[in-house]
Design an enzyme around this catalytic site. Structure first.
Site, PDB file in Angstrom:
ATOM      1  N   GLU A 190       0.914  -1.281  -0.165  1.00  0.00           N
ATOM      2  CA  GLU A 190      -0.217   0.071  -0.025  1.00  0.00           C
ATOM      3  C   GLU A 190       0.867   1.180   0.005  1.00  0.00           C
ATOM      4  O   GLU A 190       0.580   2.212  -0.716  1.00  0.00           O
ATOM      5  CB  GLU A 190      -1.096  -0.091   1.172  1.00  0.00           C
ATOM      6  CG  GLU A 190      -1.831  -1.110   1.320  1.00  0.00           C
ATOM      7  CD  GLU A 190      -3.005  -1.028   2.124  1.00  0.00           C
ATOM      8  OE1 GLU A 190      -4.127  -0.856   2.141  1.00  0.00           O
ATOM      9  OE2 GLU A 190      -2.581  -1.415   3.433  1.00  0.00           O
ATOM     10  N   GLU A 225      -3.878  -9.222   3.862  1.00  0.00           N
ATOM     11  CA  GLU A 225      -4.674  -9.135   5.119  1.00  0.00           C
ATOM     12  C   GLU A 225      -5.697  -9.984   5.138  1.00  0.00           C
ATOM     13  O   GLU A 225      -6.281 -10.440   6.471  1.00  0.00           O
ATOM     14  CB  GLU A 225      -5.188  -7.559   5.140  1.00  0.00           C
ATOM     15  CG  GLU A 225      -3.989  -6.571   4.895  1.00  0.00           C
ATOM     16  CD  GLU A 225      -3.313  -6.262   3.926  1.00  0.00           C
ATOM     17  OE1 GLU A 225      -2.764  -5.213   3.916  1.00  0.00           O
ATOM     18  OE2 GLU A 225      -3.555  -6.802   3.101  1.00  0.00           O
TER      19      GLU A 225
END
Length: 479
Positions: free
Chosen positions: A105, A125
């Protein structure tokens, strides 16, 4: 500035360097340091472009697990990434090793991404009951489209550099093995107009793809119908097609917080921590390595171990002699004439009749009915001998859990088979006496064996964790 992030200019290119071993995790010091270094780079009139790189064997491998379960500390990662993306100077991210979770990210928030050969990227995640909560569900679809973003985010799989380039996650692969050189080269090419930097968040929203959303929803309903976070991932990615980046980020945050509140997250994180070092014997220290092992008889495991011997320094033989340190004995094979100082390690399937301590062995290696996780039970061996054996197995890429006196896996297997209509409840009931008898070094080892070898639902965290939850209000047995 925290020592984990540094800024230095190379001619007219400013370099932000993360140095937070072993995996450059995004702890508070790194997040704060990134903002301070960015401010330095922005204020440096001599720097026309910026490079973000990391020291060591990897880029950013994700969140700092030491912060799991702690109250969040400012600055939060979404703010850091927003600031990076808003940089007024071209910002190049150099990826090597792995760029996972928040690490990817961060890279998505930079204006150009160059990777070294062998790099792997991913947003795993979902495997911890979460979704990418720092813009991953909004920026990735702008680069790769809805279908590919859903594939990567709902599976959590890792992507090699070549595939990442084909998909559009990264902009280039540099054949150098020096991150600094790759970053400076890419930044120089941007300044000279040979390459184009772009803010991912300013790219057009991806085209709506209801067919892809329907396909992935159907797949999730077939494969993981009881899980919470994969479906929230789907909703977040779908939101990237409908709104501005700011609106999509707000929706992502809502769904991320819903995942944070889900009991499945705590179960999955418990399972994650249980898997971190199950081969470690408490207080065993670092015993001398086993380097010569006899494989007595025939067993599929032997072929796997021999195939991974490679550069481990471990030598296998089928005939024990005076230099043999351990004998690994296949089931139903006649006990060999091992040297007196040689460790005797008997293989035994979890479903076998009889207890490990009934065997003429120092250690018993219990094989599972499914999966590859083994259990190494200490019978007569010392802690140091058990650790040396576990270390050898780990070097040979064999996952192992250590225990003592009796097999946790065999006991759980017997309990589950005795109650086929409610295997989970049976394993939960069996887990408590196993812990009370001191057969495990860590109660998480019971949970890990049940999950990996007996199919106990991972999102529940394991039978011992489930059995020790207090009160029906906190029970997670139902999805």
């Amino acid at each position: 500035m925290p020592a984990s992030v540094h800024y230095q200019r190379h001619d007219d290119i400013g370099v932000i360097r993360i140095d937070n071993p072993p995996v450059n995790a995004l702890g508070h010091a790194v997040r704060s340091g990134l903002l301070e270094a960015l401010d330095q780079g922005q204020a440096d009139d001599g720097a026309r472009a910026l490079v973000l790189m990391a020291d060591g064997r990897t880029f950013i491998a994700g969140a700092d697990i030491r912060e799991f379960g702690q109250p969040p500390r400012q600055p939060l990662l979404p703010e850091v990434i927003a600031r990076l993306e808003a940089s007024t100077k071209p910002l190049v991210a150099v990826l090597h090793g792995t760029a996972l979770g928040g690490g990817l990210e961060v890279a998505l928030g930079c204006h150009y991404r160059v990777a070294l050969p062998g790099t792997r990227v991913g947003l795993p995640e979902v495997k911890l009951g979460l979704l990418p909560g720092a813009g991953g569900t909004q920026r990735l679809p702008r680069l790769v489209g809805v279908d590919s973003a859903l594939d990567l985010i709902t599976s959590g799989r890792f992507v090699a550099a070549d595939e990442a380039l084909t998909l559009g996650i990264i902009d280039a692969i540099d054949q150098t093995d020096v991150p600094l050189d790759a970053g400076l080269g890419a930044a120089r090419a941007i300044l000279e107009g040979q390459r184009t930097a772009r803010r991912t968040g300013e790219l057009p929203a991806p085209a709506a793809d209801p067919g892809a959303i329907a396909r992935h929803r159907a797949r999730l309903e077939a494969e993981v119908p009881d899980l919470f976070s994969p479906f929230r991932c789907l909703e977040a990615v779908a939101a990237s097609t409908e709104n501005s980046l700011a609106e999509g980020l707000r929706r992502e945050r809502e769904l991320f917080l819903a995942c944070m509140d889900s009991p499945q997250r705590t179960g999955l994180i418990h399972a994650f921590f249980a898997a971190r070092a199950p081969h470690r014997v408490p207080d065993a220290g670092e015993p001398p390595a086993l380097t010569r092992i006899a494989l007595v008889g025939e067993h599929p495991l032997f072929e796997r171990l021999e195939g991974h011997a490679g550069r481990t320094g471990i030598e296998f033989t089928d005939r024990p002699d005076a230099s043999t340190q351990a004998c690994l004995i296949a089931p139903r094979d006649a006990p060999p004439d091992c040297p007196a100082a040689c460790l005797r390690i008997a293989l035994q399937p979890a479903e076998a009749d009889g207890r490990p301590d009934e065997l003429d062995a120092d250690l018993v290696l219990v094989t599972p009915p499914q999966g590859a996780l083994l259990e190494l039970v200490a019978i007569r061996a010392s802690a140091e001998q058990q650790q040396a054996t576990a270390d050898a197995l780990k070097a040979l890429r064999q996952a192992v859990v250590v225990s003592r006196r009796d097999s946790l896996l065999a006991a759980l297997y017997r309990a589950a088979n005795a109650s086929p209509d409610d295997r989970c409840a049976a394993m939960e009931a069996a887990s408590l006496p196993l812990a009370e008898q001191g057969l495990c070094y860590r109660t998480g080892d019971i949970d890990l064996l049940a999950i990996e070898a007996l199919g106990y639902p991972r999102h529940l965290g394991g039978p011992h964790r489930q059995a020790t939850l207090t009160g029906s209000a906190t029970s997670e047995t139902s999805p």
